[in-house]
Design a protein around this motif. Structure first.
Motif, PDB file in Angstrom:
ATOM      1  N   ASN A 112       0.785  -1.225   0.000  1.00 58.12           N
ATOM      2  CA  ASN A 112       0.000   0.000   0.000  1.00 58.12           C
ATOM      3  C   ASN A 112       0.822   1.283   0.000  1.00 58.12           C
ATOM      4  O   ASN A 112       1.105   1.869   1.032  1.00 58.12           O
ATOM      5  N   VAL A 113       1.127   1.707  -1.190  1.00 59.13           N
ATOM      6  CA  VAL A 113       1.858   2.955  -1.362  1.00 59.13           C
ATOM      7  C   VAL A 113       1.063   4.135  -0.879  1.00 59.13           C
ATOM      8  O   VAL A 113       1.622   5.169  -0.558  1.00 59.13           O
ATOM      9  N   PHE A 114      -0.254   3.973  -0.916  1.00 60.50           N
ATOM     10  CA  PHE A 114      -1.073   5.181  -0.748  1.00 60.50           C
ATOM     11  C   PHE A 114      -1.411   5.480   0.695  1.00 60.50           C
ATOM     12  O   PHE A 114      -1.826   6.569   1.033  1.00 60.50           O
ATOM     13  N   GLY A 115      -1.246   4.461   1.552  1.00 58.58           N
ATOM     14  CA  GLY A 115      -1.580   4.680   2.947  1.00 58.58           C
ATOM     15  C   GLY A 115      -0.637   5.683   3.580  1.00 58.58           C
ATOM     16  O   GLY A 115       0.534   5.757   3.234  1.00 58.58           O
ATOM     17  N   PRO A 116      -1.160   6.454   4.509  1.00 59.79           N
ATOM     18  CA  PRO A 116      -0.279   7.380   5.216  1.00 59.79           C
ATOM     19  C   PRO A 116       0.678   6.606   6.113  1.00 59.79           C
ATOM     20  O   PRO A 116       0.373   5.474   6.518  1.00 59.79           O
ATOM     21  N   PRO A 117       1.832   7.156   6.408  1.00 57.87           N
ATOM     22  CA  PRO A 117       2.795   6.406   7.236  1.00 57.87           C
ATOM     23  C   PRO A 117       2.247   6.203   8.644  1.00 57.87           C
ATOM     24  O   PRO A 117       1.657   7.106   9.228  1.00 57.87           O
ATOM     25  N   MET A 118       2.433   4.986   9.147  1.00 56.36           N
ATOM     26  CA  MET A 118       1.957   4.740  10.504  1.00 56.36           C
ATOM     27  C   MET A 118       2.921   5.345  11.501  1.00 56.36           C
ATOM     28  O   MET A 118       2.565   5.748  12.585  1.00 56.36           O
ATOM     29  N   GLU A 119       4.179   5.330  11.067  1.00 56.44           N
ATOM     30  CA  GLU A 119       5.181   5.850  11.972  1.00 56.44           C
ATOM     31  C   GLU A 119       6.077   6.736  11.114  1.00 56.44           C
ATOM     32  O   GLU A 119       6.755   6.241  10.216  1.00 56.44           O
ATOM     33  N   ILE A 120       6.062   7.986  11.386  1.00 55.52           N
ATOM     34  CA  ILE A 120       6.820   8.893  10.527  1.00 55.52           C
ATOM     35  C   ILE A 120       8.305   8.835  10.877  1.00 55.52           C
ATOM     36  O   ILE A 120       8.672   8.908  12.038  1.00 55.52           O
ATOM     37  N   THR A 121       9.095   8.652   9.847  1.00 51.77           N
ATOM     38  CA  THR A 121      10.541   8.667  10.098  1.00 51.77           C
ATOM     39  C   THR A 121      11.215   9.570   9.084  1.00 51.77           C
ATOM     40  O   THR A 121      10.834   9.594   7.911  1.00 51.77           O
ATOM     41  N   PHE A 122      12.177  10.318   9.540  1.00 48.13           N
ATOM     42  CA  PHE A 122      12.897  11.186   8.627  1.00 48.13           C
ATOM     43  C   PHE A 122      14.221  10.583   8.196  1.00 48.13           C
ATOM     44  O   PHE A 122      14.986  11.195   7.494  1.00 48.13           O
ATOM     45  N   GLN A 123      14.428   9.343   8.648  1.00 47.51           N
ATOM     46  CA  GLN A 123      15.663   8.665   8.316  1.00 47.51           C
ATOM     47  C   GLN A 123      15.926   8.636   6.797  1.00 47.51           C
ATOM     48  O   GLN A 123      17.037   8.923   6.358  1.00 47.51           O
TER      49      GLN A 123
END
Ligand SMILES: Nc1ncnc2c1ncn2[C@@H]1O[C@H](COP(=O)(O)OP(=O)(O)OP(=O)(O)O)[C@@H](O)[C@H]1O
Ligand SMILES: Nc1ncnc2c1ncn2[C@@H]1O[C@H](COP(=O)(O)OP(=O)(O)OP(=O)(O)O)[C@@H](O)[C@H]1O
Ligand SMILES: [Mg+2]
Ligand SMILES: [Mg+2]
Lengths: 308, 387, 358, 305, 358
Positions: free
Chosen positions: A68-79
């Motif tokens: 699922n490319v379209f789902g929003p990130p469950m856990e945002i990471t800036f890595q």
């Protein structure tokens, strides 16, 4: 319709009978629903890639593998962003896009300056100081804009070699200046041609020469078109891939080439999140420029292209 | 002295191997400027060549040896390494000697071979076979037979990167396995189109067409992505050169336990001896020229050969070094090399032009439903017009 | 020497198109010359040649006795005012006025003096620090004139300076321009295609057609003694009435009409030939005055156009349309028949073939 | 005053024409060099060398039309041409259609016009490399659109253009149109705004519906704008390279090869310069074929200063 | 019923800008109404409201007694002619004429009949198969009129139809338009800012200012009895001469000047107050006629503008500028002093404060 006689009587009495004032409208007429519906649907198509890129770049690899490319990130990471900017590898060179970024900046600034300076002077000379043959050169230049770059790639390799600029940043600057010239010259020529000729004549009568008229009369008036030219060149040069890949060497790779390298240097699995972050980083400069000056751009494109 | 070295070794294992060169070179007090160019050799070569032609030569560059550099040498753009070679006695140490031959033009040596690569390997995933409940095959034929079982288990039988050179490599490997060495030599080296139209090759194309079906569901592009499918058990097998070994090592897999490798596809105990070589473009600066020669000597020195080839998963170019640390697959290769089961690489026999045409044909053949006979005819025509 | 501008055998072509052909023109010092002609007749081209903005193909131009044929515009001692004002939009009015002076490296105090003087003459002092964008059309045109004024030039060139202004303003500026000329007494060459402007402003008018000067004369000459049919037709609104006919021993004959040309001032002894007679609408007399007219006719009124100050009547005189200008208070109606009178001494006679005045 | 053209004071010499407008000529030198050396010279050089058997290095070794013979028997070239024709056809039609429709929508005095315009135009600011990668990711069958639709329960849904040789060009089209239609919309919008307001009023008084007015009156009036757009699109199509490189790299197989890529691959990768030059000469020819009618329409029809 | 168009309490605003304010106008059947006013006064806006091209903010519009306030333009029985012609450039003249009819699903023979009739009336038969690009300005405008003509409408709306034409053609088409109205006898509403057009064409003129109608009357009324100072000043070229002063028991006084207003047609019993008197330039008599004038003055001539058919004289009358229109043959020079006469019965008196006519 009411009987005219009664109506007349009513009018005579000063009363407002029948339709008066604005025609009542449904707030959501069918045409409007269709219109806005279409626009919103189409907007989604246009926004989708940007959304996907942003979302993907903020996910971790495990989450991406789950699909699922379209789902929003469950856990945002800036890595991924950090990695794309500073750590991603092309071969041994693990400096990410940062080096490409600075290369691009170094290429961009002189190219934009040089190409616009030359093209604006050309455009000015072509519209106000026609001399025998100037139109011929201009026609060649314009046709040149449509010649596939492929036919000129190799000769330019030879030319750059002859003047010793092959692989140098300045070589690429020169190439960008040359290939930017047709469109920019056209743009400036059209613009300066639309400046009333009488203004030019008045300045001649006032005793101003070629450069005086350019700097004191034309330049201050051409600000809008300069903005357009700058936007065009910044995005064009920043986004260039073909010339960057052929006329530079790894130390001087511009950002797009670096991006392509990073994305294509697959180590194990493709790190889509890093790739997308890198992609966004690469697109950031033109996007910022564009969003910051979109209106001027639109106006300028209209002025330059439609008259063309 | 700073030397910029361009190459297209950018995958995990490859990068680790290059690092060995760089370390060794930096250890001599010089400095290695890495000029990695991502993508296959196809992407990198134009950049390298245009830079050399453009008068902006790098210190050294990777090129597949063989015919790729011929014209550059003829144009006098490459540094003559004959004195270095004589000093190092390369003639005696390089094994097989054909490697050095392909670096030689008019009796002069222009490149340093650094490794031997062979393309005829079949890599098999134990996880995948376990999941399908069938034993790991021992050769190509068994693999083909086992494919339906894999498919039933939802596993792609053959991982195949959708790039012409990979498909051509698979074609080459299958050719040697199916048609045999003589037919291959007749076609590739002697460019005999009649043989290419003959029954041996008909069998080859049919085998490839069959393999094509097995690779139907493989959607990856890059070779290492395909290898990754084998590593993760998503695919049963991959036809790839010995450099795939590097990927398995990076993934910390163990030969015989997590995966198997079959040189010559388990049918012929034979390997081609392609490989990579380094060329040194001519430079005006005598200091750089000296450094280039120093690097040339360094690349072929025993220690560097060992460390590099261990990392890369390729075979060393000299027979006189100890490769005991090598893993099982490499050992198999070394064994074949020692017994002389070698043949020249297609790179050396065919010009880049012909090579590209064949790759295009293979790309087309693998990704479409082109009948085997048609592909064979087109192939024969290419061989016929090859120079 | 009294000639301010002399043009000798001037030719000008754009590529294959010959725009001016062997043109000669002498303009006296202090004269106000108007070049009048329909669109495309070469007025602006001629002006640009004098200004040095177009390179002549052949011929010579003298200003104040100097041959300036190859001189730069700024060296010719001319100032030019354009239809579109051509103000430098990014400079203030002051900047516009002083640009040419700065280019000529004139010392600062002198520049300031001249700008102040021009601003005073044109009454634009309060505008000096504004940009052209913040000015009205009339003010802009005044600044444009000022730009020529500060340069202390011998010859002013105007290319339709009032065409972009609305009717009312045009009239006002026209009067101002006339006053300015009276005050400065410079030579002025003024291009227009508005005959009212030409008539009111000019000392002499040059009527042009197809790159040639058809007639050069005072407004009165041009109006009352047009040298040929083109000038007669071009000047005057509504235009002259023309009747074709024949001249037979001093009598104009057309159909039933016979009109002895007594009192007409022939340019040479009249010879019998086909001719065209022209009568201006306001030279047709009506009402009580008809009785005094040498010739009297009846005409059917076709259409009446009241214009306030006067009334135009379109009438039928035999087979010909006839325009008559009457007093604004005249009360006539379409369909009526009225008596009209013509005085041959105020008419014009032209040879049908050569179209020249007889 | 006597006409005294013979007195010395009154005769002036005509200055040398070469030095007239000298500054303008000097300022035009970069343009002249570019036009003559790079464009004319470079192109001629390439055309000349396309008749040679040059391999890695350019050599004047004449082989006549051999390179062209081979070019036109090469499957990859034929496929490239077909692909380009397909892409070009659809890209022109769709870009014009979408560009015009969007412009017409935006021209209907709508709210948030500038927001919509920004949305439609922003892809234009991105490079083809970025575009290609983004769409490659969205069209990835395992993660992208296909899996999204499948996860809603329609498990047989298949949309993986990038892995299907038959429709891969449409995968490129989706991305190409996404990137390019905004600019065309912008130009069309400017064209629409340039149409006399009175024409709309006249059509309204004549009782002609909005859509019919667009089709019957407005579109024919926008001919110059359409021509400009077409030329822009066409010149972009011929140069199509970056997008293919980034999105499919010609794959699967050679199903999405295009001429520009053929040229570069043969020039540099296959080290057959002659072949590359021949192919680029063919590209040049096609551009000329497009340009001549345009130049005729644009400059030949109406003579302007 | 005789009203063709009725406008009741019409308001129109663009956002916050009120352009038309509570406007009422009755137009009779067959009348030629001209809306006259300076630029931006709302003429086009009013016309567009009548045509249904702008939605009214409040009020009603009736055409032929039908309330059309909410009707589509094509349903209102109107035809409209635009300044820019607005022809469909890619259709032939015939296509332009028949496009609206085809759209209204009128049978083919009928269309052909109507096109033929319109072409005949306008004399554009030879042009029917040309495209607008191949027509001259005047021909284009005729085609534009034709487009309204074929639709057999009750009301013709013209928005400055002649402004884009050159002076000569404008005069010709003006006459033609007048003839057309005489022939068709349709209601016509015509917008212009050219007062000559207004005076010559109109049955009645509505002078507008800032969205209001200042005066609605025949050209004669408007010219000779302007209802207020604005109309008086706006109409006439050169404009009326104004002198400020006071009305003191029927005598106009300004400085030394005292002028008994005998013979002036007061609208109501005159009250003493500050007033402005207006005298048209052509109502100033000169020469022999001065003797007969009720009032006589001396004036200094400042500037003379010969215009061919008449001569404008700018003179100084005490402190005031005074414009006088004289005969074209009058021979006067700047600097002379002449005797002038004024007839108070032809003058206009306005209240200084309310600016209304007394
Ligand atoms: N640059 C040019 N190239 C070719 N022909 C030109 C050029 N400039 C003017 N002409 C032609 O020369 C003729 C005279 O032009 P000019 O501008 O002098 O006319 P004009 O009398 O000033 O008209 P207008 O009243 O419209 O300004 C015209 O027929 C015009 O078409
Ligand atoms: N679409 C619009 N939005 C806002 N204001 C408008 C619009 N159209 C016209 N106006 C304003 O309404 C006023 C009247 O305009 P209108 O076009 O009716 O003037 P006009 O009398 O026809 O002038 P002109 O003689 O210049 O045609 C003007 O002040 C104008 O600025
Ligand atoms: Mg002109
Ligand atoms: Mg208007």
């Amino acid at each position: 319709m009411a009987d005219p006689a009664t109506l007349n009587a009513a009018v005579a009495a000063g009363a407002m009978v029948g339709p008066a004032g604005p025609k009542p409208k449904r707030r959501f007429s069918r045409a409007n629903i269709f219109l806005y519906g279409t626009l919103i649907m189409v907007s989604m198509y246009y926004l989708l890639p940007l959304y996907v890129m942003i979302v993907t770049s903020l996910k971790g690899m495990p989450e991406i593998r789950m699909g699922n490319v379209f789902g929003p990130p469950m856990e945002i990471t800036f890595q991924p962003w950090v990695k794309a900017w500073a750590e991603a590898c092309t071969g041994l060179d693990c400096t990410g896009l940062s080096k490409g970024f600075w290369n691009s900046v170094q290429i961009l600034i002189p190219s934009v300056f040089l190409s616009i300076a030359i093209a604006s002077i050309n455009g000015y000379a072509l519209s106000n100081w026609k001399f025998k043959g100037s139109e011929v050169f201009f026609t060649i230049l314009i046709i040149g804009a449509f010649i596939p770059y492929q036919t000129m790639l190799y000769p330019i390799v030879i030319m750059l070699r002859e003047i010793g600029l092959m692989g140098d940043l300045w070589g690429l600057v020169l190439v960008h200046t040359v290939f930017g010239m047709p469109i920019l010259t056209l743009l400036f020529r059209n613009y300066f041609s639309s400046v009333p000729e009488e203004l030019f004549k008045a300045a001649r009568v006032d005793g101003a020469g070629f450069w005086q008229i350019y700097f004191q009369i034309m330049l201050p008036m051409a600000l809008p078109i300069f903005v357009v030219a700058i936007i065009l060149q910044v995005t064009g040069i920043w986004n260039d891939f073909l010339f960057g890949v052929i006329y530079t060497k790894p130390e001087t790779y511009p950002m797009t080439v670096q991006l392509n390298n990073i994305v294509n240097s697959v180590q194990g699995v493709k790190e889509y999140n890093v790739n997308m972050a890198a992609t966004l980083l690469t697109g950031l400069v033109p996007l910022i420029i564009y969003f910051a000056s979109g209106k001027l751009f639109v106006r300028g494109i209209a002025a330059g292209a439609v008259k063309g | 002295v700073e030397l910029e070295v361009t190459h297209w070794w950018t995958s995990g294992g490859e990068a680790a191997a290059v690092a060995k060169f760089a370390e060794a070179w930096n250890a001599t007090g010089n400095s290695w400027v890495d000029g990695a160019i991502a993508g296959s050799g196809g992407t990198a070569r134009p950049i390298i060549i245009s830079r050399i032609l453009g008068g902006d030569p790098m210190g050294a560059t990777q090129l597949n040896h063989g015919r790729q550099a011929e014209e550059l040498i003829e144009a006098g753009l490459m540094l003559d390494l004959t004195d270095v070679a004589e000093a190092g006695g390369w003639k005696d140490i390089v094994n097989p000697s054909s490697l050095l031959d392909s670096c030689t033009l008019d009796g002069k040596i222009y490149c340093v071979p650094v490794n031997i690569h062979s393309a005829q390997w079949l890599w098999l995933s134990h996880d995948a076979y376990e999941a399908a409940g069938v034993p790991v095959p021992a050769n190509w034929n068994e693999f083909v037979d086992s494919a339906p079982a894999l498919q039933e288990a939802g596993i792609v039988p053959l991982a195949m990167g959708q790039q012409g050179w990979q498909q051509n490599l698979a074609f080459g490997a299958i050719t040697i396995a199916v048609a045999g060495l003589d037919a291959w030599r007749e076609v590739t080296v002697n460019k005999n189109a009649d043989v290419a139209r003959g029954p041996e090759y008909t069998a080859v194309f049919e085998a490839v067409a069959a393999a094509r079906e097995l690779a139907r569901d493989s959607n990856v592009q890059d070779w290492n992505e395909a290898t990754n499918m084998v590593i993760t058990g998503k695919a049963g097998a991959q036809l790839m050169g010995d450099w795939a070994q590097g990927e398995f090592s990076v993934a910390e897999q163990v030969e015989g336990q997590d995966y198997s490798c079959l040189p010559g596809l388990g049918l012929n105990e034979i390997l081609d001896t392609g490989g990579d070589a380094f060329y040194f473009p001519v430079n005006d600066d005598p200091e750089i020229t000296a450094a280039q020669k120093e690097l040339a000597a360094l690349l072929i020195s025993p220690e560097v050969q060992v460390s590099f080839n261990l990392a890369k998963g390729s075979l060393p170019v000299r027979g006189d070094i100890d490769m005991a640390a090598a893993n099982g697959c490499m050992q198999k290769g070394l064994g074949i090399l020692a017994t002389g089961g070698i043949l020249p690489s297609g790179d050396m026999a065919l010009s880049a032009d012909t090579q590209t045409q064949i790759e295009d044909l293979m790309a087309q053949f693998w990704s479409s439903d082109m009948p085997a006979a048609e592909a064979q005819e087109k192939y024969a025509a290419l061989i016929e017009s090859a120079d | 020497m009294t000639n301010s501008v002399e043009i000798r055998n001037l030719d000008l072509s754009f590529g294959a198109v010959e725009v001016l052909r062997n043109l000669n023109l002498d303009i006296q010092d202090g004269e106000f010359i108007v070049l009048l002609g329909s669109s495309g007749c070469g007025k602006s081209t001629l002006l640009n040649c004098i200004a040095g903005l177009l390179e002549v193909t052949a011929g010579q131009i003298f200003i104040k006795g100097q041959n300036v044929t190859w001189a730069e515009p700024s060296e010719r001692g001319i100032g030019m005012v354009f239809q579109s004002y051509a103000l430098y939009p990014q400079m203030t009015v002051r900047g516009n006025l002083s640009f040419g002076l700065k280019n000529a490296k004139i010392p600062k105090p002198e520049i300031e003096k001249r700008v102040a003087r021009a601003a005073e003459i044109l009454q634009i002092e309060p505008l000096l620090n504004r940009k052209p964008g913040a000015l009205s059309g009339g003010q802009r045109q005044r600044v444009a004139i000022g730009r020529a004024l500060v340069r202390d030039v011998d010859v002013f060139l105007f290319d339709e300076p009032l065409s972009n202004l609305d009717a009312k303003l045009r009239v006002d500026l026209r009067v101002e321009l006339k006053r300015l000329h009276n005050q400065l007494q410079n030579t002025m060459i003024y291009v227009t295609h508005d005959q009212v402007e030409a008539m009111t402003l000019a000392d002499r008018i040059a009527v042009m057609k197809g790159g040639n000067i058809m007639q050069l004369g005072t407004p009165d000459e041009i109006y009352n003694q047009p040298r040929n049919l083109y000038v007669a037709d071009f000047i005057g609104s509504p235009s002259m009435n023309f009747i074709s006919g024949n001249l037979e021993s001093g009598v104009f004959k057309s159909g039933d009409l016979a009109m002895p040309m007594t009192g007409y001032d022939f340019m040479s002894q009249p010879v019998d030939r086909p001719v065209v007679i022209g009568i201006r609408p306001e030279h047709v007399v009506t009402g009580e005055l008809v009785a005094n007219a040498p010739l009297q006719f009846e005409a059917n009124i076709d259409l009446v156009e009241p214009m306030g100050s006067d009334t135009l009547v379109y009438a039928q005189l035999g087979p010909e349309n006839f325009r008559i200008r009457m007093d604004g208070q005249a009360k006539v109606k379409a369909g009526e028949t009225i008596a009209i009178g013509i005085d041959p001494s105020r008419a014009s006679l032209f040879d049908t073939k050569s179209e020249a005045r007889l | 005053m006597t006409v005294a053209s013979d007195t010395p004071a009154r005769t002036a010499k005509r200055p040398n024409r070469l030095f007239k407008n000298l500054s303008a000529k000097i300022a035009s030198i970069p343009m002249i060099i570019t036009a003559l050396f790079v464009f004319v010279g470079g192109t001629t050089w390439t055309v000349v060398y396309s008749f040679t058997g040059s391999r890695m290095l350019p050599k004047l070794q004449w082989v006549g039309l051999d390179q062209y013979d081979r070019l036109w028997t090469s499957d990859r070239w034929i496929i490239s041409i077909k692909n380009l024709a397909l892409y070009g056809f659809f890209s022109m039609i769709l870009t014009l259609l979408i560009g015009f429709c969007l412009a017409a929508c935006l021209d209907r005095k709508i709210r948030f016009e500038s927001a919509f315009r920004t949305i439609f135009l922003y892809p234009f600011a991105l490079s083809f490399v970025v575009t290609g990668l983004a769409w490659q990711w969205i069209l990835n069958p395992d993660f992208g659109l296909q899996s999204l639709v499948r996860s809603t329960g329609w498990s047989t849904f298949t949309f993986d253009p990038l892995n299907n040789p038959d429709i891969v060009m449409f995968g490129l089209l989706i991305a190409g149109i996404w990137q390019g239609s905004g600019l065309i919309m912008c130009i069309m919008l400017a064209g629409l705004r340039g149409i006399d307001e009175d024409i709309w009023k006249a059509a309204k008084v004549d009782g002609i519906g909005t859509i019919k007015t667009y089709v019957v009156v407005i579109i024919p009036m926008m001919r110059p704008v359409f021509i400009t757009s077409l030329v822009l699109i066409a010149s972009g199509i011929i140069k199509l390279y970056d997008l293919v490189r980034a999105q499919t790299d010609g794959g699967p197989g050679i199903a999405s090869e295009v001429p520009a890529k053929y040229v570069i691959d043969y020039m540099f990768q296959a080290q057959n310069l002659g072949q590359g030059f021949a192919a680029s000469t063919m590209m040049l020819c096609s551009v000329v074929i497009i340009l001549i009618p345009w130049a005729y329409l644009e400059f030949g029809g109406k003579k302007r200063g």
